[in-house]
Design an enzyme around this catalytic site. Sequence first.
Site, PDB file in Angstrom:
ATOM      1  N   CYS A  76      -5.115  -7.250 -13.924  1.00  0.00           N
ATOM      2  CA  CYS A  76      -4.902  -5.947 -13.285  1.00  0.00           C
ATOM      3  C   CYS A  76      -3.636  -5.894 -12.434  1.00  0.00           C
ATOM      4  O   CYS A  76      -3.391  -4.896 -11.770  1.00  0.00           O
ATOM      5  CB  CYS A  76      -6.121  -5.533 -12.468  1.00  0.00           C
ATOM      6  N   GLU A 127      -6.563 -14.887  -7.818  1.00  0.00           N
ATOM      7  CA  GLU A 127      -5.302 -14.579  -7.139  1.00  0.00           C
ATOM      8  C   GLU A 127      -4.739 -15.772  -6.379  1.00  0.00           C
ATOM      9  O   GLU A 127      -3.658 -15.671  -5.797  1.00  0.00           O
ATOM     10  CB  GLU A 127      -5.520 -13.437  -6.141  1.00  0.00           C
ATOM     11  N   HIS A 145       0.805  -1.213   0.000  1.00  0.00           N
ATOM     12  CA  HIS A 145       0.000   0.000   0.000  1.00  0.00           C
ATOM     13  C   HIS A 145       0.841   1.267   0.000  1.00  0.00           C
ATOM     14  O   HIS A 145       0.476   2.256  -0.616  1.00  0.00           O
ATOM     15  CB  HIS A 145      -0.976  -0.008   1.174  1.00  0.00           C
ATOM     16  N   ASP A 150      -0.764 -10.983  -6.561  1.00  0.00           N
ATOM     17  CA  ASP A 150      -1.010 -11.998  -5.533  1.00  0.00           C
ATOM     18  C   ASP A 150      -0.924 -13.406  -6.099  1.00  0.00           C
ATOM     19  O   ASP A 150      -0.489 -14.319  -5.404  1.00  0.00           O
ATOM     20  CB  ASP A 150      -2.380 -11.769  -4.883  1.00  0.00           C
TER      21      ASP A 150
HETATM   22  C1  PEP Z   1      -2.963  -8.143  -7.592  1.00  0.00           C
HETATM   23  O1  PEP Z   1      -2.829  -8.894  -6.625  1.00  0.00           O
HETATM   24  O2  PEP Z   1      -2.431  -8.348  -8.701  1.00  0.00           O
HETATM   25  C2  PEP Z   1      -3.766  -6.920  -7.469  1.00  0.00           C
HETATM   26  C3  PEP Z   1      -4.037  -6.167  -8.517  1.00  0.00           C
HETATM   27  O3  PEP Z   1      -4.166  -6.579  -6.233  1.00  0.00           O
HETATM   28  P1  PEP Z   1      -3.241  -5.820  -5.154  1.00  0.00           P
HETATM   29  O4  PEP Z   1      -1.954  -5.497  -5.822  1.00  0.00           O
HETATM   30  O5  PEP Z   1      -4.004  -4.629  -4.735  1.00  0.00           O
HETATM   31  O6  PEP Z   1      -3.139  -6.863  -4.095  1.00  0.00           O
HETATM   32 MG    MG Z   2      -4.230  -8.642  -4.948  1.00  0.00          MG
END
Ligand code: PEP
Ligand code: MG
Length: 759
Positions: free
Chosen positions: A685, A614, A374, A638
């Site tokens: 994503c 994920e 984050h 993830d």
């Molecule tokens: C991911 O895990 O690829 C994702 C987009 O979520 P985050 O990076 O927010 O865990």
């Molecule tokens: Mg994620």
Amino acid sequence: MKKRNVDLICDVIDLISVFDAKKTNKDILQSVVSTVAWHMRAAVCSIYIYDEKSRYLTLHATQGLHPTAVGRVKLAQGEGLTGKAVQELRPICEGRATTSPLYRHFPGIEEEQYEAFLAVPILRGLRRIGALVVQDGVVDYFNQNDIKALRAIAAQLATVIENVQLLSEAHGKAGIPVGVPVAKKVPREQIIRGRSASSGTAKGRAFRLGSSPYESCILPDPSAPPHTVEDFKQSIQKTIKQINRLQQQTGKDLSDVAVLIFSAHLLILEDPQFSGRIIDLIDTGTPAVKAVSTVVNEFAEIFSSSKMPLIREKVLDVKDLGNRLTRNLFNEEADESDYRGQIIIAHELLPSDILKLSAENVEGFIVSSGVTSHNAIISRSLGIPMISIARDLADHIVIGEELLMDAEQGIIYLNPTDEVYTKYQELDAAWKALHSASDVKSKTEMKCGERVHIYANINLLSDLRPARKFKAEGVGLYRSEFPFIVRNDFPTEEEQYQIYKKLVDQMEGKSVTFRTLDIGGDKMLSYYSNVHEANPFLGMRAIRFSLQNQEIFCQQLRAFLRAGNKGNTRIMFPLISSVDDFIKAREIVFECMDELEADGLPFSRETQLGVMMELPSAVEVAEELAEEADFLSIGSNDLIQYMLAVDRTNEQVSNLYLAHHPAILRSINRIVSAARTHGKDISICGDISADPKMLQFLLGIGLRNFSIDIVNAPSIQRFVQETTMEKSMEMAKTMLGFGRISEVEAFLKMQPVISPKTS
Ligand code: PEP
Ligand code: MG
């Protein structure tokens, strides 16, 4: 001229055997590199020494690279070709080093012209001592005989280098190159290598977060009259004004996350135990600056020993307040009371600290406790470079010294020379050109005409501006947790609705995919501390938290559904591990829809519901998930972490976090096939698509929807435009046939590097 390897070995052995007290260690290493380079007819020969404590290699002697590189170039174990050779205890020979994914480029050391590369570890038994490296401009210059010769020399060198380390230790200067004078006050240029968490470049003076006012580079003028209580009171007034202004500005720019983030500053200032006690101390003869720092330190100590995380978080606030009060005592201009022109070095940072420091114009962050996802995301959203480095390297940086951060490559220059500054300016210009929106098209197509869609990952509402500038076709992932993370309590349905509605409104009818709350793992809420987990990544995270805390889940779902009333919105759930998880979450959405209907609040029943892929368990039931859900979205960050059991925030195992692992390639392919079989929309994503070679693979297996950090849009679009479906499919087919990481790596190494053109 022919290479003379046998002579070379004899000469080096001679050199080492005549090594005696008359010669310094530096001389002997320098003689070795010159001798090796001469006999091998190699343009460069260098010796790196390994420090077991910091696990870093430092360049100690070189023939051929720029002399100022000595002592400046540092590599972590496993980093770059040299680091890899030392980590894996084996020689690494590359005919064309720049095409290797392991290649690391250090600007300013004149290395780029040398393609042929051979690194041999220097070992004593299995103990790592250092590395001997040769380089040359002629491609494929080194052969098996060279490897043998260099190994023989490396074996001889172990003792000499151990002596270098012994002497350094004896002089209390472990890790500092022998022969390089070290005087604390003499600025020395050095390079520290770390890992980039947020790209960009920055320059400024080092400021250690949490340091006391005395350390913040203002020293009282001994000849000036002492500050009076009246001076201090004026400094309080000035500080209040500054903080109110900051609060207003931040509230305007970052309305979703920055509500009252400076309120603790004002509360502390108004506390008579704080300001009153400082006044008492000044009254009884304590110099004002000392009085401020005494009381600030007392408060910091009380806060830091609190059992409540929320209180512990206020330590930095009170120290920041101390710095402001002190600077204002000296009547510095308001602008100078913030962090303009400064690079913050911190052991730990909270997302709210990043927001505050960004409002206070900080130039960059250097963090030494590893970077939580984050913090990285928030820094990227705010456009502030961030590099993570080892703790002992961070401690090495002196407060006030000039730093230059190249967060593209994870390099920090200490007291950079003019030459490096010039390079930095070029780099900055190149970065800006690469990320310029001027030629971004609203429609992305491959050379063969195949349509590809680029969406934005949105973390803060302020990301919407670049999303529009870079012509995102919609929001492919809205990470909804930030408004939760920076507050002192869960935001209400109404507060959330206002934020989500702004997001939908500003996308003006384009599609928006909301992700439900993804906290847990390394994204903790300080006000929700009844979870203490030994393995938070395997614990109460994401959808598990939402399913267990249905009231909070429903408030968020209702806010999403209401915000999507007229828009083109979808909702997806993170960390789904089974079809059952998805069905449970979907049932709760349906219940919320019924409630909203009963409440007479408008929403859209058409809202599509999707699964974030994920987890390995989700991959195994991808067919069933694709059948049930309206759409799938691959969270590759993830997925890699959980498939390979590699903590994505752990520096120690970052070399094992491999997007190109055959298991990852096959899993992503399985997910895409499952979605296709069931006619469902599929997108990705995670950060994987920012790497051109992986992007080509993803295009090759049929992915067409990419949700990305939108600053990468220009380079991704350019790449897509230059490739074809046929080429991508061929590449994907070959990559899916490999069972070993090494096979994929060898194949990728052979692929031409398609560098995105900047015009
Ligand atoms: C991911 O895990 O690829 C994702 C987009 O979520 P985050 O990076 O927010 O865990
Ligand atoms: Mg994620």
